[in-house]
Design a protein around this motif. Structure first.
Motif, PDB file in Angstrom:
ATOM      1  N   GLU A 218      -7.892  10.201   2.796  1.00 22.68           N
ATOM      2  CA  GLU A 218      -7.437  11.476   3.322  1.00 22.68           C
ATOM      3  C   GLU A 218      -8.055  11.703   4.694  1.00 22.68           C
ATOM      4  N   ASN A 219      -7.169  12.061   5.681  1.00 23.33           N
ATOM      5  CA  ASN A 219      -7.635  12.351   7.033  1.00 23.33           C
ATOM      6  C   ASN A 219      -8.389  11.173   7.643  1.00 23.33           C
ATOM      7  N   VAL A 220      -7.787   9.983   7.573  1.00 22.39           N
ATOM      8  CA  VAL A 220      -8.419   8.801   8.164  1.00 22.39           C
ATOM      9  C   VAL A 220      -7.410   8.044   9.024  1.00 22.39           C
ATOM     10  N   ILE A 221      -7.932   7.207   9.896  1.00 16.85           N
ATOM     11  CA  ILE A 221      -7.130   6.289  10.698  1.00 16.85           C
ATOM     12  C   ILE A 221      -7.543   4.874  10.329  1.00 16.85           C
ATOM     13  N   ILE A 222      -6.551   4.036   9.985  1.00 19.63           N
ATOM     14  CA  ILE A 222      -6.796   2.630   9.654  1.00 19.63           C
ATOM     15  C   ILE A 222      -6.064   1.809  10.710  1.00 19.63           C
ATOM     16  N   GLU A 223      -6.801   1.091  11.571  1.00 19.49           N
ATOM     17  CA  GLU A 223      -6.146   0.438  12.701  1.00 19.49           C
ATOM     18  C   GLU A 223      -6.827  -0.879  13.068  1.00 19.49           C
ATOM     19  N   ASN A 224      -6.001  -1.761  13.673  1.00 17.08           N
ATOM     20  CA  ASN A 224      -6.473  -2.996  14.304  1.00 17.08           C
ATOM     21  C   ASN A 224      -7.158  -3.944  13.319  1.00 17.08           C
ATOM     22  N   ASN A 225      -6.627  -4.024  12.099  1.00 19.27           N
ATOM     23  CA  ASN A 225      -7.165  -4.941  11.095  1.00 19.27           C
ATOM     24  C   ASN A 225      -6.191  -6.087  10.841  1.00 19.27           C
ATOM     25  N   GLU A 226      -6.718  -7.179  10.261  1.00 18.81           N
ATOM     26  CA  GLU A 226      -5.900  -8.326   9.893  1.00 18.81           C
ATOM     27  C   GLU A 226      -6.213  -8.731   8.458  1.00 18.81           C
ATOM     28  N   SER A 227      -5.158  -9.161   7.722  1.00 21.89           N
ATOM     29  CA  SER A 227      -5.359  -9.603   6.353  1.00 21.89           C
ATOM     30  C   SER A 227      -4.202 -10.508   5.950  1.00 21.89           C
ATOM     31  N   HIS A 228      -4.321 -11.109   4.770  1.00 27.95           N
ATOM     32  CA  HIS A 228      -3.220 -11.907   4.240  1.00 27.95           C
ATOM     33  C   HIS A 228      -2.146 -10.978   3.687  1.00 27.95           C
ATOM     34  N   ASN A 229      -2.514 -10.064   2.784  1.00 29.13           N
ATOM     35  CA  ASN A 229      -1.627  -9.029   2.260  1.00 29.13           C
ATOM     36  C   ASN A 229      -2.197  -7.659   2.599  1.00 29.13           C
ATOM     37  N   GLY A 230      -1.357  -6.785   3.137  1.00 33.11           N
ATOM     38  CA  GLY A 230      -1.832  -5.446   3.456  1.00 33.11           C
ATOM     39  C   GLY A 230      -2.788  -5.448   4.616  1.00 33.11           C
ATOM     40  N   GLY A 231      -2.257  -5.585   5.830  1.00 31.18           N
ATOM     41  CA  GLY A 231      -3.130  -5.646   6.995  1.00 31.18           C
ATOM     42  C   GLY A 231      -4.010  -4.422   7.141  1.00 31.18           C
ATOM     43  N   GLY A 232      -3.477  -3.248   6.816  1.00 31.32           N
ATOM     44  CA  GLY A 232      -4.271  -2.029   6.915  1.00 31.32           C
ATOM     45  C   GLY A 232      -4.802  -1.559   5.580  1.00 31.32           C
ATOM     46  N   LEU A 233      -3.928  -1.537   4.562  1.00 31.88           N
ATOM     47  CA  LEU A 233      -4.286  -0.967   3.259  1.00 31.88           C
ATOM     48  C   LEU A 233      -3.586  -1.745   2.164  1.00 31.88           C
ATOM     49  N   SER A 234      -4.340  -2.134   1.141  1.00 31.48           N
ATOM     50  CA  SER A 234      -3.756  -2.835  -0.003  1.00 31.48           C
ATOM     51  C   SER A 234      -4.134  -2.106  -1.284  1.00 31.48           C
ATOM     52  N   ILE A 235      -3.121  -1.799  -2.101  1.00 36.87           N
ATOM     53  CA  ILE A 235      -3.324  -1.119  -3.389  1.00 36.87           C
ATOM     54  C   ILE A 235      -2.735  -2.016  -4.461  1.00 36.87           C
ATOM     55  N   PHE A 236      -3.583  -2.551  -5.323  1.00 38.55           N
ATOM     56  CA  PHE A 236      -3.184  -3.609  -6.254  1.00 38.55           C
ATOM     57  C   PHE A 236      -3.440  -3.183  -7.695  1.00 38.55           C
ATOM     58  N   ARG A 237      -2.347  -3.094  -8.479  1.00 43.17           N
ATOM     59  CA  ARG A 237      -2.437  -2.743  -9.898  1.00 43.17           C
ATOM     60  C   ARG A 237      -3.295  -1.501 -10.118  1.00 43.17           C
ATOM     61  N   SER A 238      -2.886  -0.447  -9.441  1.00 46.82           N
ATOM     62  CA  SER A 238      -3.633   0.815  -9.479  1.00 46.82           C
ATOM     63  C   SER A 238      -2.679   1.950  -9.836  1.00 46.82           C
ATOM     64  N   ARG A 239      -3.134   2.852 -10.676  1.00 43.52           N
ATOM     65  CA  ARG A 239      -2.353   4.044 -10.995  1.00 43.52           C
ATOM     66  C   ARG A 239      -3.134   5.276 -10.553  1.00 43.52           C
ATOM     67  N   GLY A 240      -2.469   6.089  -9.723  1.00 37.24           N
ATOM     68  CA  GLY A 240      -3.099   7.340  -9.314  1.00 37.24           C
ATOM     69  C   GLY A 240      -3.668   7.338  -7.917  1.00 37.24           C
ATOM     70  N   SER A 241      -3.454   6.291  -7.137  1.00 36.34           N
ATOM     71  CA  SER A 241      -3.944   6.284  -5.760  1.00 36.34           C
ATOM     72  C   SER A 241      -3.229   7.351  -4.940  1.00 36.34           C
ATOM     73  N   ILE A 242      -3.981   8.059  -4.095  1.00 31.22           N
ATOM     74  CA  ILE A 242      -3.441   9.130  -3.262  1.00 31.22           C
ATOM     75  C   ILE A 242      -3.823   8.866  -1.816  1.00 31.22           C
ATOM     76  N   VAL A 243      -2.834   8.929  -0.934  1.00 27.97           N
ATOM     77  CA  VAL A 243      -3.065   8.773   0.499  1.00 27.97           C
ATOM     78  C   VAL A 243      -2.447   9.974   1.191  1.00 27.97           C
ATOM     79  N   ARG A 244      -3.294  10.745   1.936  1.00 25.58           N
ATOM     80  CA  ARG A 244      -2.800  11.951   2.592  1.00 25.58           C
ATOM     81  C   ARG A 244      -3.300  12.014   4.030  1.00 25.58           C
TER      82      ARG A 244
END
Length: 355
Positions: free
Chosen positions: A1-27
């Motif tokens: 919440e109220n964040v900036i995710i920038e200039n990252n590198e990854s294989h899956n989900g360069g900025g944010l990865s949510i894997f087998r999760s229930r209830g994740s909230i991004v605002r």
């Protein structure tokens, strides 16, 4: 919440990865200028249920290999996404803006913008089937605009899936493909539907500018306006059966198709055993070789205004007198001959469907 995710590198989900999760909230979050070597340049969700509100996904990319989802990759995902801005992402392959696929893929997006993304196919949104059933996302009050595909589906690409669009605007998208790409590209089973949508000002210099559909189970358009699109083939709606033995029904109810242009085919075209039902609709004022074109396909038209005329109960051939077509207002003026010229019993069962 109220964040900036920038200039990252990854294989899956360069900025944010949510894997087998229930209830994740991004605002209230910005996810920008990230890169993935495989899936989801900005965001990757898998086997999850997520809720996102007021999230901007911009300037992300996955430009290597056979990756999908330049902005967001959402396989096997449920949840809600509201007030999303998904812009200016690049994808080497499918779903430059958003890619989604698989069983139980039932997320809903509302009040959002998918714009300015570029990739090979499905530049705005790519929707794919699963091993049991296809993805079934729902988009409500979403603008899909100014996306560019070098392959098929300048705005939306769907294969074996059943996306639903309600109160959506699809405008200014482009496909440069030479193989009947289409602003909307529907293929192989699935039950896509559009209700109260506007498809306008899309271009396809070498292909179908409006909707291209082949071998889907059903395609339903209700109160959809297809206007001012331009392409080399069938700028309104192309329906193909896949082969001469497949029956691919499309139903248009209370639709308006006008101001489109192409040098080949017709505004509506049915081929290879496909069939189109047209009810309470207007197909008028298009610059094409014909309003209806058939190649081993069929069409039934009733209670509609077809330029040049068409045999069928209640059909007319007269200027519909739009309120202001030059400014994009395709409502009917008070003197329009189309007012009360349709039928309230749209399915012919003797019971009024329109009150």
């Amino acid at each position: 919440e109220n964040v900036i995710i920038e200039n990252n590198e990854s294989h899956n989900g360069g900025g944010l990865s949510i894997f087998r999760s229930r209830g994740s909230i991004v605002r209230n979050t910005i996810i920008r200028n990230n890169e993935a070597s495989a899936f989801g340049g900005g965001v990757f969700t898998y086997g999850s249920h997520v809720n996102m509100t007021n999230v901007t996904v911009t300037g992300n990319n996955n430009l290597t290999g056979t990756a999908q989802g330049g902005g967001m990759m959402m396989p096997i995902t449920g949840g809600t996404l509201d007030s999303m801005i998904i812009t200016d992402n690049d994808g080497c392959c499918g779903g430059a803006g958003v890619w989604t696929n698989g069983n139980n893929c039932t997320w809903t997006m509302t009040n959002s913008i998918i714009s300015g993304n570029s990739g090979n196919w499905g530049a705005g949104l790519a929707v794919l089937g699963g091993d049991v059933s296809g993805a079934e996302p729902t988009l409500i009050n979403v603008i899909i605009s100014d996306n560019t595909a070098t392959g098929t589906g300048g705005a939306v690409w769907s294969n074996g899936a059943s996306p639903t669009f309600e109160n959506c605007t699809i405008t200014g998208n482009t496909t440069t493909s030479e193989n009947m790409g289409g602003t909307f590209w529907f293929l192989s089973e699935g039950d896509p539907s559009l209700t109260d949508c506007l498809i306008s000002d899309n271009t396809a210099p070498y292909a179908t500018a409006g909707i291209w559909s082949m071998a889907v189970t059903t395609l339903n358009l209700t109160r959809v306006t297809i206007a001012d699109n331009s392409g080399s083939w069938n700028p309104g709606l192309f329906i193909g059966g896949g082969n001469d033995e497949i029956y691919t029904p499309a139903t248009l109810t209370n639709c308006t198709i006008t101001g489109n242009s192409s040098s080949n085919g017709g505004t509506l075209r049915a081929t290879s055993g496909a069939h189109i039902d047209v009810i309470n609709s207007i197909v008028y004022g298009n610059s094409t070789p014909s309003e209806v074109s058939l190649a081993n396909g069929s069409v039934d038209i009733i209670y509609s205004d077809i330029e040049g005329g068409w045999d069928g109960e209640g059909n007319i051939d007269t200027d519909p007198l739009f309120t202001s077509s030059e400014t994009g207002d395709y409502t009917l003026s008070e003197d329009s001959p189309c007012i009360d010229a349709g039928t309230a019993d749209t399915d012919g069962d003797g019971v009024d469907d329109i009150i």
